[in-house]
Design a protein around this motif. Structure first.
Motif, short mmCIF file in Angstrom:
data_model
loop_
_atom_site.label_atom_id
_atom_site.label_comp_id
_atom_site.label_asym_id
_atom_site.label_seq_id
_atom_site.Cartn_x
_atom_site.Cartn_y
_atom_site.Cartn_z
N GLU A 680 -17.94 -38.97 -77.08
CA GLU A 680 -17.14 -39.75 -76.14
C GLU A 680 -16.29 -38.80 -75.29
N GLY A 681 -16.88 -38.30 -74.21
CA GLY A 681 -16.19 -37.34 -73.35
C GLY A 681 -15.02 -37.93 -72.60
N ARG A 682 -15.03 -39.25 -72.36
CA ARG A 682 -13.92 -39.88 -71.65
C ARG A 682 -12.61 -39.68 -72.39
N ALA A 683 -12.68 -39.55 -73.71
CA ALA A 683 -11.47 -39.35 -74.51
C ALA A 683 -10.78 -38.04 -74.17
N ILE A 684 -11.52 -37.06 -73.67
CA ILE A 684 -10.91 -35.78 -73.29
C ILE A 684 -9.94 -36.00 -72.14
N GLY A 685 -10.40 -36.70 -71.10
CA GLY A 685 -9.52 -36.98 -69.97
C GLY A 685 -8.35 -37.85 -70.37
N LEU A 686 -8.61 -38.86 -71.22
CA LEU A 686 -7.54 -39.75 -71.67
C LEU A 686 -6.49 -38.96 -72.44
N GLY A 687 -6.92 -38.05 -73.30
CA GLY A 687 -5.97 -37.24 -74.07
C GLY A 687 -5.09 -36.39 -73.16
N HIS A 688 -5.69 -35.76 -72.14
CA HIS A 688 -4.89 -34.95 -71.20
C HIS A 688 -3.90 -35.82 -70.44
N TYR A 689 -4.32 -37.05 -70.05
CA TYR A 689 -3.41 -37.96 -69.35
C TYR A 689 -2.22 -38.33 -70.23
N LEU A 690 -2.48 -38.64 -71.49
CA LEU A 690 -1.40 -39.00 -72.40
C LEU A 690 -0.44 -37.83 -72.59
N ASN A 691 -0.97 -36.62 -72.67
CA ASN A 691 -0.10 -35.45 -72.78
C ASN A 691 0.73 -35.26 -71.52
N ALA A 692 0.15 -35.58 -70.35
CA ALA A 692 0.90 -35.45 -69.10
C ALA A 692 2.10 -36.40 -69.09
N ILE A 693 1.90 -37.66 -69.56
CA ILE A 693 3.03 -38.59 -69.68
C ILE A 693 4.08 -38.01 -70.61
N LEU A 694 3.63 -37.55 -71.77
CA LEU A 694 4.54 -37.04 -72.79
C LEU A 694 5.38 -35.89 -72.24
N TYR A 695 4.72 -34.92 -71.61
CA TYR A 695 5.44 -33.73 -71.14
C TYR A 695 6.32 -34.03 -69.94
N ASN A 696 5.91 -34.94 -69.07
CA ASN A 696 6.80 -35.34 -67.97
C ASN A 696 8.06 -36.00 -68.53
N GLY A 697 7.92 -36.81 -69.56
CA GLY A 697 9.08 -37.43 -70.18
C GLY A 697 10.02 -36.40 -70.78
N LEU A 698 9.45 -35.36 -71.39
CA LEU A 698 10.26 -34.33 -72.04
C LEU A 698 10.82 -33.31 -71.06
N GLY A 699 10.39 -33.43 -69.78
CA GLY A 699 10.85 -32.47 -68.79
C GLY A 699 10.14 -31.14 -68.87
N GLN A 700 9.00 -31.09 -69.56
CA GLN A 700 8.20 -29.86 -69.66
C GLN A 700 7.12 -29.91 -68.57
N TYR A 701 7.54 -29.63 -67.35
CA TYR A 701 6.69 -29.94 -66.20
C TYR A 701 5.48 -29.02 -66.08
N ARG A 702 5.61 -27.77 -66.51
CA ARG A 702 4.44 -26.88 -66.46
C ARG A 702 3.32 -27.40 -67.37
N ALA A 703 3.71 -27.80 -68.56
CA ALA A 703 2.72 -28.35 -69.49
C ALA A 703 2.15 -29.66 -68.95
N ALA A 704 3.00 -30.47 -68.34
CA ALA A 704 2.53 -31.74 -67.77
C ALA A 704 1.54 -31.49 -66.64
N LEU A 705 1.84 -30.50 -65.80
CA LEU A 705 0.94 -30.19 -64.69
C LEU A 705 -0.41 -29.72 -65.21
N ALA A 706 -0.41 -28.84 -66.22
CA ALA A 706 -1.67 -28.34 -66.78
C ALA A 706 -2.49 -29.48 -67.38
N SER A 707 -1.83 -30.37 -68.10
CA SER A 707 -2.55 -31.49 -68.70
C SER A 707 -3.11 -32.43 -67.63
#
Length: 919
Positions: A680-707
């Protein structure tokens, strides 16, 4: 089994008997009890069951037993248990009453969902237990038919506050982990007796004095198995036993015990042996039927007396073997010709009108060569089983019908039908074997195409990735020539397979499938056709071209949802993704509303967890995290009860938005890893999207951008658009104008094609993040206005947040405080703690004092208590709440009592006000 110990006392079983005594006492006190007794053959499970029944004074006792030869008859075991309660059938809610009536063949109608049947049984038990505490005992549960086992396991997992005890006795080593429906339930492992108890039991049945070394060897060989200690010495003297029972590793102990029974059976007169064989082949112990069989077989009237005198069987209102191993020994003692003769007599003695399926099954066992008449009867039995919801039974009937079909063409047709039923029954490996058998026959073009499609569906179900793609495409092309409707459905399934394969598919992906689908012949327009056309345009020509037909498809699904919920349920896995891809929050809301309601009304518990998961996603985006959590908990409870895999999407979405769990990235990554093993390759993109939400919330913008950038590398349906929004915010904070500008161009294309308030709000917000001065000010206001008209409260709150952050940097502190305060209050109320903390820090920077939210000391409701409280506050009765949540009314009452205590209210009338205040 029986032992020689005095009635009321079992030698060496004080601990086990104590457990069973406490079980009865708890059930009488209104605390439902479930227990699985596990142990090898002869270890004493049946004796413990007899002890339990004896101690159940004041309880109504219902008993059923699994029978090996009945394992292919749908609902046979459940029917045994429920027959004494059928006078209460009319007391059940209509859908439950109808489902159980159809399952038991009392009425006709659409095949009921087996879990709606389970809810009916749960309600029936609760109804009967209101009059008198109820003890239900199922012996030899390893031989229950599959659907009965599934249903009773579901009931066992939903019992809570009823005066009901449900006890199963199961022989170990007879079922694999995938077949044991009772795994995970509370269990008591019944082991052999301790050496001193075993020695005492052996000495009680061996004539004369036994040498101590021989005695100890026999105890060791039997491992304290009571039935072995009682049965193996029969007819042997102390001298005969001088060498023990033979080498300890000679044969499995159950085989040794069965051999002992075989010796005793062999000593009986021939007519008594044939009577035992007939009783072994007749699964329900129907004495009247056995009497007719003895007439057919010309068995002497006194044959029963000799079998009873030998202590092997009892003939009362029912024929009952002393132990299941006696039944198996009696059956195995006969040669194949004798068995066939007995099955033939049983078929002739069985009424074809009242019990056509059991008659057909006996005829199938009596057949010595292919027989079209018998095969036809089995096929009709399969149709009846399917109509009652017994898919596994239908598969077994069709499989045997295939074996007995003489004509090669008809045999191939039946093998294909058997494969379909077997797949639906959850046995994909056996289904593939039947497909191979079907291919050996002279199939026509339509059958070849259907076979190819079924193989693709099986592969997709086993591995949700690209492996199914070529199979489904081949099937679709074959079907084009013979069945336009099935061809288009196969193309839609192929697009779905490509969507889930995502970036792991190396065959040209979803675009190749979409281009092929666009050439499919058109037939009468159905909902599925509008969805296929839209997805084909979306992936063949691009987002902007696909948006108009997909919007029409969603409107068509919603327009017809009230008339036919089947299409909503069947295609929700795609329409949900489409609605998200189009930023269509109204369609999201309406699709899941219809899906959850339809699933609840029809009792479709295989589908309900998916509907609840997607509905939970709607609540997350609406800022209703507690409601979402309640639905996630309900979904998980149902998947546990139905033994399906839990659905992680909504729980991970909540995890990302809450932003409080330090293990969140690891949990998200673990889920992605698991999904990738399924292709299920779609889960890879979904996981990166969820990490982007998480890191934007935490103010870790470099990590959010990479995700976010990794999420956007592939055009995953229902993922990329959301990831672009996270990318713009992270890039703006990282001063990365190039990726931000590229993402904004894609957002603009998508949101303008969508045209929803949500889409316009996201576009205005994204532009504002990359703008300055009055332009940014105007765009933030525009974004807030659009999002206020949508259901997406989390994006509205985050827009207030980024606007407030911008205003503070512009030194407009008073205005900044207004928006930051709004954002903080909203995000804190939602439970989005990381984003709320981000807003709090910004407010502090403006000079405003903000306290962190403190935990209230008042007891909080659990997710299920909160859900029941809301339903009760809406005026629903306990029965209505129970039907909606798949629990009994008594369990609802139990939860409400706890709710009243925690909220300090005395009645339902007060609930609405208290809940409104707390929210």
């Amino acid at each position: 089994m029986s032992s020689s110990a005095p009635r009321g006392r079992l030698r060496g079983r004080r601990g086990e008997c104590g457990t069973l005594d406490r079980l009865v006492a708890s059930a009488k006190a209104g605390q439902s009890q479930v227990l699985v007794l596990r142990g090898e053959a002869g270890v004493g499970k049946s004796a413990l069951v007899d002890h339990l029944v004896e101690r159940a004074a004041g309880c109504q006792v219902l008993r059923a037993a699994g029978v090996e030869s009945e394992m292919e008859l749908a609902f046979a075991g459940l029917h045994q248990l429920c027959v004494p309660m059928m006078a209460h059938l009319d007391d059940l809610p209509g859908p439950q009453r109808d489902a159980l009536s159809i399952a038991f063949g009392l009425s006709t109608g659409s095949a009921p969902d087996r879990f709606l049947v389970g809810l009916a049984v749960l309600s029936l038990l609760a109804e009967v237990a209101e009059e008198q505490p109820l003890l239900c005992v199922v012996d030899d549960a390893q031989w229950l038919d599959r659907v009965s086992a599934q249903t009773l396991a579901f009931v066992a997992r939903r019992l809570l506050a009823e005066q009901v005890a449900l006890v199963f006795a199961v022989r170990t080593s007879t079922l694999g982990p995938g077949d044991d429906q009772l795994l995970g339930l509370p269990e008591l492992v019944v082991r052999g007796l301790r050496d001193d108890d075993a020695r005492a039991l052996l000495e009680s049945v061996v004539p004369g004095r036994l040498d101590e070394r021989v005695r100890d060897r026999i105890v060791a060989e039997t491992r304290g198995n009571p039935l072995a200690l009682l049965e193996l010495p029969r007819g042997l003297t102390a001298a005969d036993l001088a060498g023990g029972f033979g080498r300890p590793d000679a044969r499995p102990l159950a085989n040794q015990i069965e051999q002992s029974f075989l010796r005793r059976i062999g000593a009986l007169p021939g007519d008594s042996q044939r009577l035992l064989l007939a009783a072994a082949a007749e699964p329900v112990g129907d004495v009247a039927l056995l009497r007719r069989v003895t007439e057919h077989l010309d068995i002497a009237p006194d044959a029963a007396a000799a079998a009873e005198a030998a202590g092997l069987i009892e003939f009362g209102t029912r024929a009952r073997f002393r132990h299941p191993l006696v039944r198996s020994a009696a059956y195995r003692a006969a040669d194949p010709a004798e068995r066939q003769e007995v099955h033939r007599a049983l078929a002739e003695a069985t009424d074809p009108r009242s019990d056509p399926d059991r008659r057909a099954w006996h005829r199938a066992h009596a057949a010595v060569e292919p027989d079209e008449t018998v095969a036809g009867e089995l096929e009709r039995s399969a149709d009846r089983a399917q109509a009652r919801g017994g898919v596994a039974a239908a598969a077994a009937f069709l499989k045997r019908a295939t074996e007995l079909t003489p004509d090669p063409a008809r045999r191939g047709t039946r093998a294909l039908a058997a494969a379909q039923a077997t797949f639906e029954a959850g046995a994909p490996d056996t289904a593939l074997e039947l497909l191979a058998a079907a291919e050996m026959g002279p199939l026509d073009e339509l059958q070849h195409a259907r076979l190819a499609r079924l193989r693709g569906q099986i592969v997709f179900a086993r591995r949700r990735g690209g492996d199914a793609l070529p199979l489904l495409l081949d099937a679709a092309r074959r079907l084009e020539r013979v069945d336009e409707g099935q061809a288009r459905e196969a193309y839609l399934e192929a697009i779905g397979a490509a969507v889930f394969a995502g970036r792991l598919d190396g065959r040209g992906g979803v675009r190749q499938v979409a281009e092929a689908a666009r050439g499919a012949p058109q037939g009468p327009r159905r909902l599925v056709d509008t969805l296929l056309d839209g997805l084909a345009a979306r992936f063949a020509e691009g987002y902007a071209s696909g948006a108009p037909p997909l919007k029409r498809a969603l409107r068509a699904f919603l327009r017809d949802a009230g008339r036919d919920g089947d299409d909503i349920m069947r295609w929700l896995w795609l329409t949900w993704l489409v609605a998200g891809d189009l930023w269509d929050d109204e369609a999201w809301h309406d699709l899941t509303t219809h899906a959850v309601r339809t699933a609840r009304e029809t009792g479709a518990l295989n589908f309900l967890p998916l509907a609840l998961t997607y509905r939970a996603g709607v609540h997350v985006h609406a800022g209703e995290f507690d409601l979402a959590s309640t639905l996630v908990e309900e979904s998980d409870a149902i998947t546990e009860a139905t033994r399906n895999s839990p659905l992680a999407y909504a729980s991970l979405l909540l995890l990302a938005w809450r932003g409080e769990d330090p293990e969140a990235p690891a949990r998200i990554q673990a889920n992605v890893r698991d999904a990738v093993t399924w292709g299920e390759g779609r889960a890879i993109g979904l996981g990166h999207y969820l990490n982007a939400i998480l890191y934007n919330g935490l103010g870790q913008y470099r990590a959010a951008l990479a995700s976010a950038e990794r999420a956007c590398e592939h055009d995953d349906l229902g993922v990329r658009g959301f990831s672009l929004m996270e990318l713009v915010e992270a890039a703006a904070r990282c001063d990365a104008p190039e990726p931000a500008a590229a993402a904004l161009r894609h957002i603009e294309e998508r949101t303008l094609a969508s045209g929803t308030e949500w889409a316009h709000g996201v576009l205005a917000r994204s532009k504002a993040l990359l703008s300055e001065g009055r332009t940014a000010d105007r765009l933030y206001h525009e974004a807030i206005e659009h999002l206020e008209r949508s259901r997406i409260a989390v994006h509205l709150a985050r827009t207030h947040l980024v606007y407030g952050e911008w205003l503070r940097r512009e030194n407009r502190r008073v205005e900044a405080r207004e928006h930051l305060r709004t954002a903080h209050e909203m995000l804190q109320r939602f439970g989005a703690k990381a984003f709320a903390e981000r807003a709090r820090r910004e407010l502090l920077a403006t000079g405003e004092t903000v306290r962190r939210r403190t935990v209230e000391r008042r007891e909080v409701l659990t997710a299920q208590e909160a859900q029941i409280a809301r339903l009760a506050a809406d005026g629903k009765t306990n029965s209505e709440i129970g039907a909606e949540l798949f629990i009994s009314p008594r369990t609802v009452e139990w939860h409400l009592h706890k709710v009243f205590t925690k909220l300090d209210v005395k009645s339902r009338n007060k609930l609405r006000g208290v809940l409104a205040c707390s929210s």
